[in-house]
Design a protein around this motif. Structure first.
Motif, PDB file in Angstrom:
ATOM      1  N   ALA A  63      -3.558  -1.979   2.682  1.00  0.00           N
ATOM      2  CA  ALA A  63      -2.922  -2.621   3.834  1.00  0.00           C
ATOM      3  C   ALA A  63      -1.789  -3.552   3.430  1.00  0.00           C
ATOM      4  O   ALA A  63      -1.663  -3.959   2.276  1.00  0.00           O
ATOM      5  CB  ALA A  63      -3.964  -3.407   4.640  1.00  0.00           C
ATOM      6  N   SER A  64      -0.991  -3.894   4.445  1.00  0.00           N
ATOM      7  CA  SER A  64       0.052  -4.911   4.294  1.00  0.00           C
ATOM      8  C   SER A  64       0.057  -5.781   5.545  1.00  0.00           C
ATOM      9  O   SER A  64      -0.458  -5.397   6.600  1.00  0.00           O
ATOM     10  CB  SER A  64       1.419  -4.257   4.101  1.00  0.00           C
ATOM     11  N   GLY A  65       0.629  -6.964   5.424  1.00  0.00           N
ATOM     12  CA  GLY A  65       0.645  -7.857   6.571  1.00  0.00           C
ATOM     13  C   GLY A  65       1.414  -9.128   6.288  1.00  0.00           C
ATOM     14  O   GLY A  65       2.236  -9.187   5.365  1.00  0.00           O
ATOM     15  N   ALA A  78       2.595 -18.716   1.175  1.00  0.00           N
ATOM     16  CA  ALA A  78       2.773 -19.633   2.298  1.00  0.00           C
ATOM     17  C   ALA A  78       2.799 -18.827   3.589  1.00  0.00           C
ATOM     18  O   ALA A  78       3.101 -17.622   3.580  1.00  0.00           O
ATOM     19  CB  ALA A  78       4.076 -20.419   2.137  1.00  0.00           C
ATOM     20  N   PRO A  79       2.481 -19.448   4.715  1.00  0.00           N
ATOM     21  CA  PRO A  79       2.565 -18.734   5.985  1.00  0.00           C
ATOM     22  C   PRO A  79       3.947 -18.109   6.178  1.00  0.00           C
ATOM     23  O   PRO A  79       4.975 -18.720   5.885  1.00  0.00           O
ATOM     24  CB  PRO A  79       2.290 -19.835   7.020  1.00  0.00           C
ATOM     25  N   GLY A  80       3.946 -16.884   6.671  1.00  0.00           N
ATOM     26  CA  GLY A  80       5.186 -16.138   6.867  1.00  0.00           C
ATOM     27  C   GLY A  80       5.500 -15.159   5.750  1.00  0.00           C
ATOM     28  O   GLY A  80       6.331 -14.263   5.925  1.00  0.00           O
ATOM     29  N   ASP A  81       4.852 -15.315   4.593  1.00  0.00           N
ATOM     30  CA  ASP A  81       5.087 -14.373   3.495  1.00  0.00           C
ATOM     31  C   ASP A  81       4.573 -12.992   3.869  1.00  0.00           C
ATOM     32  O   ASP A  81       3.493 -12.841   4.455  1.00  0.00           O
ATOM     33  CB  ASP A  81       4.371 -14.835   2.220  1.00  0.00           C
ATOM     34  N   HIS A  82       5.344 -11.974   3.513  1.00  0.00           N
ATOM     35  CA  HIS A  82       4.900 -10.598   3.663  1.00  0.00           C
ATOM     36  C   HIS A  82       4.154 -10.200   2.388  1.00  0.00           C
ATOM     37  O   HIS A  82       4.638 -10.441   1.273  1.00  0.00           O
ATOM     38  CB  HIS A  82       6.080  -9.659   3.878  1.00  0.00           C
ATOM     39  N   VAL A  83       2.983  -9.588   2.562  1.00  0.00           N
ATOM     40  CA  VAL A  83       2.150  -9.277   1.405  1.00  0.00           C
ATOM     41  C   VAL A  83       1.587  -7.870   1.506  1.00  0.00           C
ATOM     42  O   VAL A  83       1.384  -7.321   2.598  1.00  0.00           O
ATOM     43  CB  VAL A  83       0.976 -10.281   1.258  1.00  0.00           C
ATOM     44  N   VAL A  84       1.353  -7.298   0.344  1.00  0.00           N
ATOM     45  CA  VAL A  84       0.545  -6.089   0.183  1.00  0.00           C
ATOM     46  C   VAL A  84      -0.808  -6.537  -0.354  1.00  0.00           C
ATOM     47  O   VAL A  84      -0.872  -7.382  -1.258  1.00  0.00           O
ATOM     48  CB  VAL A  84       1.210  -5.098  -0.792  1.00  0.00           C
ATOM     49  N   LEU A  85      -1.882  -6.001   0.195  1.00  0.00           N
ATOM     50  CA  LEU A  85      -3.211  -6.373  -0.262  1.00  0.00           C
ATOM     51  C   LEU A  85      -3.679  -5.413  -1.345  1.00  0.00           C
ATOM     52  O   LEU A  85      -3.611  -4.197  -1.186  1.00  0.00           O
ATOM     53  CB  LEU A  85      -4.201  -6.373   0.902  1.00  0.00           C
ATOM     54  N   SER A  86      -4.140  -5.985  -2.438  1.00  0.00           N
ATOM     55  CA  SER A  86      -4.642  -5.213  -3.574  1.00  0.00           C
ATOM     56  C   SER A  86      -6.160  -5.243  -3.558  1.00  0.00           C
ATOM     57  O   SER A  86      -6.771  -6.317  -3.617  1.00  0.00           O
ATOM     58  CB  SER A  86      -4.121  -5.809  -4.888  1.00  0.00           C
ATOM     59  N   GLY A 162       4.426  -0.612   2.765  1.00  0.00           N
ATOM     60  CA  GLY A 162       3.678  -1.607   2.004  1.00  0.00           C
ATOM     61  C   GLY A 162       2.203  -1.296   1.945  1.00  0.00           C
ATOM     62  O   GLY A 162       1.548  -1.487   0.912  1.00  0.00           O
ATOM     63  N   ALA A 163       1.647  -0.771   3.048  1.00  0.00           N
ATOM     64  CA  ALA A 163       0.223  -0.425   3.050  1.00  0.00           C
ATOM     65  C   ALA A 163      -0.095   0.573   1.950  1.00  0.00           C
ATOM     66  O   ALA A 163      -1.102   0.440   1.245  1.00  0.00           O
ATOM     67  CB  ALA A 163      -0.172   0.133   4.415  1.00  0.00           C
ATOM     68  N   LEU A 164       0.762   1.570   1.769  1.00  0.00           N
ATOM     69  CA  LEU A 164       0.509   2.596   0.753  1.00  0.00           C
ATOM     70  C   LEU A 164       0.573   2.024  -0.655  1.00  0.00           C
ATOM     71  O   LEU A 164      -0.085   2.534  -1.573  1.00  0.00           O
ATOM     72  CB  LEU A 164       1.513   3.742   0.899  1.00  0.00           C
ATOM     73  N   LEU A 165       1.353   0.971  -0.832  1.00  0.00           N
ATOM     74  CA  LEU A 165       1.428   0.338  -2.151  1.00  0.00           C
ATOM     75  C   LEU A 165       0.111  -0.334  -2.532  1.00  0.00           C
ATOM     76  O   LEU A 165      -0.133  -0.616  -3.704  1.00  0.00           O
ATOM     77  CB  LEU A 165       2.556  -0.692  -2.179  1.00  0.00           C
TER      78      LEU A 165
END
Length: 367
Positions: A63-65, A78-86, A162-165
């Motif tokens: 996932a990403s979010g 920090a809030p607002g950062d775009h992330v990929v979940l590992s 990003g989710a696929l990453l």
């Protein structure tokens, strides 16, 4: 507490969409709003019983979010950062983590389906614990994860990509660049052209491998494999793959299995040239066994390489792969054939079990 819904799996009852609550982040944790989550074979392994569990789980691990809230002692997000979940959050303390082999971390709690402190952020409508699959549980709209599981990426990376990453791409490309360290000009076979297998093909193209032979029962997947870099595709029902590579190439330098089928794994050494390597990328059911000819391996100097998560260090490899995507070197959007709301998770799993389609992306809240 946040009220939302999640697609869960309960032993003895199966999967369903149900109300859940998500608690705020604790020390070293972040709350992430899920924008896109992929449907992976590892989720299917839970649902079909290949990987037994005694715990009720919130499914999903790719996932990403966007970070919404950080707990105490979080320093890099920090809030607002775009992330990929590992999904394989490393402890960063064990011998393997210290040696740069985070994919072999012995301190992670991901495989126990808990956060690092042994807790869960989820509870059901009756206040009973639900556990995050592989420490994430992304088939919902919000998650709480350890900071080590959230990898910051650029805001120009689409959430669907990003989710696929988070799993399939990092596993497949990493199998080539990290696990096998494929030199340019090497010959290769890829068996299985789902999301991971196609990622292997893209990795082989990046590495300069030639020829790249892709095998799959699906004509549509073979066509996609050609579009993404395969120089030849084979239908195993009409072409004996071992005979073909032996006659045409004298065997290949690398053979990648991206299905997780123990019978297919048995065929890999027979595809290899002397000194070649078989790479086990697909995950089998627990307890599966394959038979090999050890004399052939020893006599011909062949190798079998296990590949966990593409031998990747998420905080190094995921940003690198995102940059390659933005540079046009990894056309990752080509892996996505369906984007649907979270409520269609069961349909996505059914299609995955049937071997149809490529990668399905679920969007919580139907964004």
């Amino acid at each position: 507490m946040t009220d939302t819904s999640a697609f869960t799996f309960r032993p003895g009852a199966g999967p369903s969409l149900e109300p859940v609550q998500v608690r705020p982040p604790d020390r070293g944790q972040v709350r992430v709003e899920i924008r896109a989550t992929g449907v992976c074979h590892s989720d299917l392994h839970i649902v079909n019983g290949d990987w037994p569990t005694e715990r009720p789980l919130v499914l999903g691990h790719e996932a990403s979010g966007v970070v919404q809230e950080t707990g105490p002692d979080v320093t890099d997000l920090a809030p607002g950062d775009h992330v990929v979940l590992s999904w394989f959050a490393p402890c960063r303390k064990c011998v393997n983590c210290a040696a740069g082999r985070g994919w072999l971390c012995t301190g992670t709690t991901a495989l126990d389906h808990t956060l690092p402190d042994g807790s869960t952020p989820f509870s059901d409508g009756n206040g009973q614990d639900l556990w995050p699959y592989l420490g994430l549980g992304t088939f919902t709209s919000e998650v709480v994860v350890p900071e080590t599981a959230a990898v910051k990426v650029g805001k120009d990376v689409p959430f669907t990509v990003g989710a696929l990453l988070g799993c399939s791409v990092t596993t497949g490309v990493g199998a080539v660049l990290n696990t096998a360290d494929v030199p340019a000009g090497s010959s290769a076979v890829v068996i299985g052209c789902g999301g991971v297998g196609l990622s292997v093909i893209m990795g082989l193209k990046l590495a300069g491998a030639y020829p790249i032979i892709a095998a799959d029962l699906s004509e549509a997947k073979r066509t996609k494999a050609e579009e993404l870099g395969a120089t030849l595709t084979v239908d195993p029902r009409t072409t004996d793959l071992a005979s073909y590579v032996s006659e045409e190439l004298g065997g290949v330098d690398f053979a990648f299995e991206a299905i997780g089928n123990e019978k297919v794994i048995e065929t890999l050494p027979g595809l290899l040239a002397p000194g070649g390597a078989a790479v086990l990328v697909g995950m089998t059911r627990i307890g599966a066994r394959s038979s090999i000819d050890p004399f052939d391996l020893a006599d011909q100097g062949k190798r079998i390489l296990g590949c966990n998560y593409g031998s990747s260090v998420a905080h190094v490899d995921i940003p690198r792969l995102s940059r390659l995507y933005l540079a046009g070197q990894l056309p990752l959007e080509e892996l996505i054939d369906t984007v649907r709301p979270l409520g269609d998770a069961q349909q996505a799993l059914d299609e995955l079990a049937a071997g149809s389609g490529l990668r399905s992306i679920l969007i919580p809240g139907g964004r």
